[in-house]
Design a protein around this motif. Structure first.
Motif, mmCIF file in Angstrom:
data_model
loop_
_atom_site.group_PDB
_atom_site.id
_atom_site.type_symbol
_atom_site.label_atom_id
_atom_site.label_comp_id
_atom_site.label_asym_id
_atom_site.label_seq_id
_atom_site.Cartn_x
_atom_site.Cartn_y
_atom_site.Cartn_z
ATOM 1 N N GLU A 180 71.343 29.123 52.320
ATOM 2 C CA GLU A 180 71.020 30.536 52.566
ATOM 3 C C GLU A 180 69.634 30.878 52.016
ATOM 4 O O GLU A 180 68.832 31.550 52.670
ATOM 5 C CB GLU A 180 72.079 31.433 51.928
ATOM 6 N N VAL A 181 69.334 30.400 50.812
ATOM 7 C CA VAL A 181 68.018 30.658 50.207
ATOM 8 C C VAL A 181 66.914 30.004 51.029
ATOM 9 O O VAL A 181 65.872 30.617 51.289
ATOM 10 C CB VAL A 181 67.991 30.148 48.750
ATOM 11 N N LEU A 182 67.122 28.758 51.455
ATOM 12 C CA LEU A 182 66.103 28.045 52.216
ATOM 13 C C LEU A 182 65.836 28.691 53.574
ATOM 14 O O LEU A 182 64.701 28.681 54.060
ATOM 15 C CB LEU A 182 66.519 26.581 52.416
ATOM 16 N N VAL A 183 66.875 29.240 54.184
ATOM 17 C CA VAL A 183 66.721 29.848 55.508
ATOM 18 C C VAL A 183 66.280 31.304 55.397
ATOM 19 O O VAL A 183 65.271 31.716 55.968
ATOM 20 C CB VAL A 183 68.034 29.749 56.322
ATOM 21 N N TYR B 129 65.823 37.575 63.260
ATOM 22 C CA TYR B 129 65.554 38.408 62.079
ATOM 23 C C TYR B 129 64.192 39.097 62.208
ATOM 24 O O TYR B 129 64.074 40.308 61.992
ATOM 25 C CB TYR B 129 65.589 37.532 60.821
ATOM 26 N N LEU B 130 63.179 38.325 62.578
ATOM 27 C CA LEU B 130 61.836 38.880 62.678
ATOM 28 C C LEU B 130 61.717 39.846 63.862
ATOM 29 O O LEU B 130 61.036 40.867 63.771
ATOM 30 C CB LEU B 130 60.801 37.760 62.761
ATOM 31 N N ALA C 256 63.044 36.676 55.014
ATOM 32 C CA ALA C 256 63.109 38.001 54.399
ATOM 33 C C ALA C 256 61.799 38.360 53.719
ATOM 34 O O ALA C 256 61.336 39.503 53.798
ATOM 35 C CB ALA C 256 64.271 38.056 53.398
ATOM 36 N N GLU C 257 61.173 37.383 53.080
ATOM 37 C CA GLU C 257 59.896 37.656 52.414
ATOM 38 C C GLU C 257 58.800 37.946 53.432
ATOM 39 O O GLU C 257 57.973 38.843 53.226
ATOM 40 C CB GLU C 257 59.501 36.484 51.510
ATOM 41 N N ALA C 258 58.776 37.222 54.532
ATOM 42 C CA ALA C 258 57.783 37.499 55.583
ATOM 43 C C ALA C 258 57.980 38.910 56.128
ATOM 44 O O ALA C 258 57.016 39.662 56.299
ATOM 45 C CB ALA C 258 57.895 36.465 56.698
ATOM 46 N N ALA C 259 59.229 39.284 56.375
ATOM 47 C CA ALA C 259 59.522 40.626 56.886
ATOM 48 C C ALA C 259 59.117 41.684 55.863
ATOM 49 O O ALA C 259 58.501 42.696 56.215
ATOM 50 C CB ALA C 259 61.003 40.744 57.216
#
Length: 198
Positions: free
Chosen positions: A157-160, A94-95, A165-168
């Motif tokens: 899903e929220v934990l992963v 993702y990152l 997504a917030e870091a991105a």
């Protein structure tokens, strides 16, 4: 595929590519039908023929970017042998996508709740659901083996995805001093600690 169909696909692809370029250079304010037709050299009539509306084009672009992101994450998952290495691969994919496809990642994060996605809302939901189902199946198999704590799928899903997504999003906004390489190193273990069995 007939030559006419090939030309149609090439035109649709040009419109989508130009739309992403316009968004990346001009932001949401400059993301207009006139800007996209000017950048692509494709007529307004052709845009409407292929996508029905400008909102339809934006929705199709969002769908395309979503599929690209999830395809990279799913491929990374399938190359992993353990739950822990799979979570690490998913986070890092993702990152990595965020860095390597910054324009697409920016469009995904900035447009997620935009009104112009409403024209393709059902299609977007269906694409996300299909891709998330693959990830959920991978997680479920690890839960059944006792490698991941048995939590409801949406909570996993929220934990992963939440921290990643917030870091991105913060990195893309350029208003936070966030080192994405550091996030790629540290987040997987932090996420793993929330999901590993006691």
């Amino acid at each position: 595929m007939s030559p006419k169909q090939q030309r149609g696909e090439a035109t649709a692809d040009l419109l989508l590519t130009s739309a992403l370029d316009v968004y990346a250079t001009s932001g949401q304010q400059g993301f207009t039908v006139n800007a996209v037709t000017a950048a692509s050299g494709v007529s307004l009539g052709s845009l409407y023929h292929h996508f029905g509306s400008f909102d339809g084009l934006a929705g199709a672009l969002y769908t395309r970017c979503t599929e690209q992101l999830f395809d990279e994450m799913i491929a990374a998952l399938h190359r992993s042998r353990t739950a822990r290495s799979g979570l690490r691969a998913l986070v890092q994919a993702y990152l990595r996508f965020t860095v390597e496809h910054r324009d697409a990642a920016l469009f995904l994060h900035a447009s997620a709740y935009s009104g112009y996605l409403a024209a393709r809302a059902e299609e977007i939901r269906a694409v996300k659901a299909a891709k998330l189902a693959v990830v959920a199946d991978w997680m479920r198999a690890r839960i059944e083996k006792g490698e991941i704590v048995p939590l409801p799928g949406p909570l996993i899903e929220v934990l992963v995805m939440g921290p990643v997504a917030e870091a991105a999003r913060r990195w893309l906004s350029s208003t936070y001093d966030l080192d994405l390489d550091q996030a790629a190193r540290l987040l997987p273990d932090a996420i793993w600690r929330s999901l590993r069995p006691a």
